[in-house]
Design an enzyme around this catalytic site. Sequence first.
Site, PDB file in Angstrom:
ATOM      1  N   ASP A  33       0.808  -1.425  -0.011  1.00 39.24           N
ATOM      2  CA  ASP A  33       0.024   0.158  -0.012  1.00 39.24           C
ATOM      3  C   ASP A  33       0.820   1.275  -0.017  1.00 39.24           C
ATOM      4  O   ASP A  33       0.164   2.425  -0.280  1.00 39.24           O
ATOM      5  CB  ASP A  33      -0.903  -0.062   1.086  1.00 39.24           C
ATOM      6  CG  ASP A  33      -2.099  -1.040   1.178  1.00 39.24           C
ATOM      7  OD1 ASP A  33      -2.426  -1.539   0.012  1.00 39.24           O
ATOM      8  OD2 ASP A  33      -2.594  -1.467   2.208  1.00 39.24           O
ATOM      9  N   MET A  37      -6.328  -2.441  -4.018  1.00 37.52           N
ATOM     10  CA  MET A  37      -6.042  -2.379  -2.721  1.00 37.52           C
ATOM     11  C   MET A  37      -5.814  -1.082  -2.092  1.00 37.52           C
ATOM     12  O   MET A  37      -5.301  -0.413  -2.888  1.00 37.52           O
ATOM     13  CB  MET A  37      -5.064  -3.561  -2.034  1.00 37.52           C
ATOM     14  CG  MET A  37      -5.508  -4.916  -2.172  1.00 37.52           C
ATOM     15  SD  MET A  37      -4.359  -6.179  -1.614  1.00 37.52           S
ATOM     16  CE  MET A  37      -5.290  -7.499  -1.361  1.00 37.52           C
ATOM     17  N   ARG A  68     -18.440  -2.749 -16.894  1.00 39.11           N
ATOM     18  CA  ARG A  68     -17.908  -4.086 -16.077  1.00 39.11           C
ATOM     19  C   ARG A  68     -16.988  -3.833 -14.785  1.00 39.11           C
ATOM     20  O   ARG A  68     -16.394  -2.724 -14.973  1.00 39.11           O
ATOM     21  CB  ARG A  68     -17.078  -4.980 -16.998  1.00 39.11           C
ATOM     22  CG  ARG A  68     -17.849  -5.478 -18.458  1.00 39.11           C
ATOM     23  CD  ARG A  68     -18.897  -6.576 -17.686  1.00 39.11           C
ATOM     24  NE  ARG A  68     -19.324  -7.327 -18.870  1.00 39.11           N
ATOM     25  CZ  ARG A  68     -20.203  -6.674 -19.815  1.00 39.11           C
ATOM     26  NH1 ARG A  68     -20.856  -5.855 -19.283  1.00 39.11           N
ATOM     27  NH2 ARG A  68     -20.820  -7.401 -20.973  1.00 39.11           N
ATOM     28  N   VAL A 109      -4.455 -10.754  -5.930  1.00 40.02           N
ATOM     29  CA  VAL A 109      -3.401 -10.980  -7.054  1.00 40.02           C
ATOM     30  C   VAL A 109      -2.356  -9.942  -7.117  1.00 40.02           C
ATOM     31  O   VAL A 109      -1.222 -10.152  -7.515  1.00 40.02           O
ATOM     32  CB  VAL A 109      -4.142 -10.777  -8.425  1.00 40.02           C
ATOM     33  CG1 VAL A 109      -4.717  -9.564  -8.899  1.00 40.02           C
ATOM     34  CG2 VAL A 109      -3.285 -11.229  -9.596  1.00 40.02           C
ATOM     35  N   GLN A 110      -2.805  -8.877  -6.270  1.00 39.22           N
ATOM     36  CA  GLN A 110      -1.692  -7.591  -6.240  1.00 39.22           C
ATOM     37  C   GLN A 110      -0.624  -7.732  -5.113  1.00 39.22           C
ATOM     38  O   GLN A 110       0.479  -7.398  -5.361  1.00 39.22           O
ATOM     39  CB  GLN A 110      -2.434  -6.247  -5.766  1.00 39.22           C
ATOM     40  CG  GLN A 110      -3.594  -5.872  -6.667  1.00 39.22           C
ATOM     41  CD  GLN A 110      -4.647  -5.078  -6.051  1.00 39.22           C
ATOM     42  OE1 GLN A 110      -4.479  -3.698  -5.709  1.00 39.22           O
ATOM     43  NE2 GLN A 110      -5.686  -5.503  -5.590  1.00 39.22           N
ATOM     44  N   ILE A 148      17.419   3.979 -22.149  1.00 41.99           N
ATOM     45  CA  ILE A 148      17.521   2.640 -21.496  1.00 41.99           C
ATOM     46  C   ILE A 148      19.107   2.453 -20.735  1.00 41.99           C
ATOM     47  O   ILE A 148      19.054   1.799 -19.783  1.00 41.99           O
ATOM     48  CB  ILE A 148      17.182   1.309 -22.251  1.00 41.99           C
ATOM     49  CG1 ILE A 148      18.221   1.238 -23.323  1.00 41.99           C
ATOM     50  CG2 ILE A 148      15.886   1.485 -22.738  1.00 41.99           C
ATOM     51  CD1 ILE A 148      18.262  -0.215 -24.120  1.00 41.99           C
TER      52      ILE A 148
END
Length: 790
Positions: A176, A218, A302, A309-310, A540
């Site tokens: 979180d 979450m 939806r 899953v997080q 990169i």
Amino acid sequence: MSIFSLESTGWNIQCNSHSCTAIFNSLSNLSLSLSRCAGMNAAVRAVVRMGIYVGAKVYFIHEGYQGMVDGGDNIEEASWESVSSMLQVGGTVIGSARCKEFRSHEGRLKAAHQLVLRGITNLCVIGGDGSLTGANLFREEWSGLLEELVQQGLIDEEAAQNNSELHIVGMVGSIDNDFCGTDMTIGTDSALHRIIEVVDAIMTTAQSHQRTFVLEVMGRHCGYLALVSALACGADWVLIPEMPPEDGWEEHMCQKLSENRADKKRLNIIIVAEGAIDCHNKPITTNHIKELVVSCLGFDTRVTILGHVQRGGTPSAFDRILASRMGVEAVLALLEASDSTPACVVSLCGNQAVRLPLMECVQMTQDVQKSMDEKNFEEAVRLRGRSFENNLNTYKLLSYHKADSELPNSSFNVAVLNVGAPAAGMNAAVRSAVRVGIKEGHKMFAVNDGFEGFYNGQIKEITWGDVAGWTGQGGSILGTKRTLPAKHLDKIAEQIRIHNINALLVIGGFEAFECLLQLYEARTSHEDFCIPMCMLPATISNNVPGTDLSIGADTSLNAIVETCDRIKQSASGTKRRVFIIETMGGYCGYLASVGGLAAGADTVYIYEEPFDIRDLQSNVEHLTEKMKTGIQRGLVLRNENSNENFTTDFIYQLYSEEGKGVFDCRKNVLGHMQQGGAPSPFDRNFGTKIAAKAIQWISRKLKESYKDGKVFANTEDTACLLGMRRRTMAFQPVVQLKDETDFAHRIPKEQWWLKLHPLMKILAKYKTSYDVSDSGQLEPVTRVRPKKAD
């Protein structure tokens, strides 16, 4: 939460005129407790191996505080090999459990007894504010607990004397990102990866069917995941606990969804934190939002609730690196701890590890909830810290497109272009720049194909709707070329006059830096270049001077780490195999070195650390010894330009020949797969925020330099690079960065990440010195921050 431990007699620092190098003798017992989120195992690995490296005896304490209370087989000595193959595993392999018994005095007495039996006097706790508060209480009660144990005859006076001090260091593990004092907690970035993977997948089906999706993520008390996810995917609306919508929000949300659909946007995304509330503290649920959209707009809607899953999945490169750095810093903090040292928490501030008083951070975290209960949401956001505050301010800048008639009109034209090789996150930066520029009242122009397109007149106005959906796109939609402007100054100046360009935003790598330098130096001969110019580092290779991090580097690191994980897994059924992997980066060894740390490499070859045939032979011998243990595979990374003679083929052939009968070799050149793919959440968010900051800087410079009906800016501070330097984002004149640059090899003369290179070696069991001159020092928590300077 889970735990492990280690023993200490002291340590020694030797200093010379160049640096301080720490040489540790022996340590005592350290115990580590964990929350369950991706990246925890990287922290376990770092603390165990750093502990063993300094001569410690290290223990796992399984099942958190419960294991500490129960003792027995829950407390197990750890070995170097026992933390092998942990980096890529999510969660925590030593278990985590809630422990009601530890909350009681009797439970803590049992736990103290178990620690004294093993001589454990140092605890490293990884968890949330509850776990860390419990650890601090345990420390405060320690002397009293020892007295009780002596009185009960469970330990003798000598044992109490030998274990008289308990030291505690905390690391925060929470998806979180709800702990005050750190910009990022371990596990947050991995959770964002899971969310964005789902959002990207949903967006393809939503576009096919013209649907609206409501996603719950979450965050019962903290809206960080929802907020950053919304920024990273360009969501239409976000609802978080720290920013309750005002009365009438339903009408505003439906109006925005309707406007977007009218602009031919085929999908709508609404992200809701599970703890979202309205201004009356009434929960806002996903089902309520769905019913609202269906009843008011009739859109096919939806609901997706991501749930646990997080918490799962493979940890991201960012979390592995963060956890490894924090784990080593935690051991250093314990080595320096004394009886008068308060319990501290190892935190991340910008790009620097810092140590903060544990209970001050816990108190501030609790004050956030208190402020929210009192409906003082502005104070709650401030207490969350600068990272949260910056994200929220950026979201507000990009959140709602007013009607054109309501926008300010600055009469300034700002051009945006990409230069150099494509990097994931460039499109997010362009989108942010365009929309913030429009909100500032500017007319925004897009230049295709870099400066080659510029002098060919490939310049056109770009609008709010033109950049819809760009955030998650890889590469460069505008197109990008390596062409430098020096040979085409007259034509570029002519195009600036034709389109009345008043400011320039250049997004790119080392070539972009060179371009801005050339334009700045051409001001003496071309007055048209006397306009505010800003560069955002996007490459990169992460080889741009003036910044610790560049847009695109995180995505590339994740690509490297994911590939290395797969390559290592392919050897799980084949014993004694070594993989030689070549990474990109030019002469800059960032990708190889930091990627090696995140992937658990045995050796990394980079240009910045010269090596010879003796080093290669030593590395082969090191791997030969490793093959005699239970870890029978090796990983070697080589930066593409690390040495012109010791090529990847040469190293592969050398290892193959010298390893005959002990191990066999395989070779992989990763190539341009490191440059492609959808941008990571970090790169989307980083690109979005720094582009917004750059445009606001350009707006200020335009106002300052506008005189007598025209813009004229010819000072050093009007041609700047915006980069992250340790703790802050800073605008630095490009001409002042010349002295910091090695132009022959296209790298900065000093690179912060080289301090991580010895860390990678230590965790791979090499004997080396580790520079602690830049290690964190205990410092107070800043509650009221000074007003930020440009």
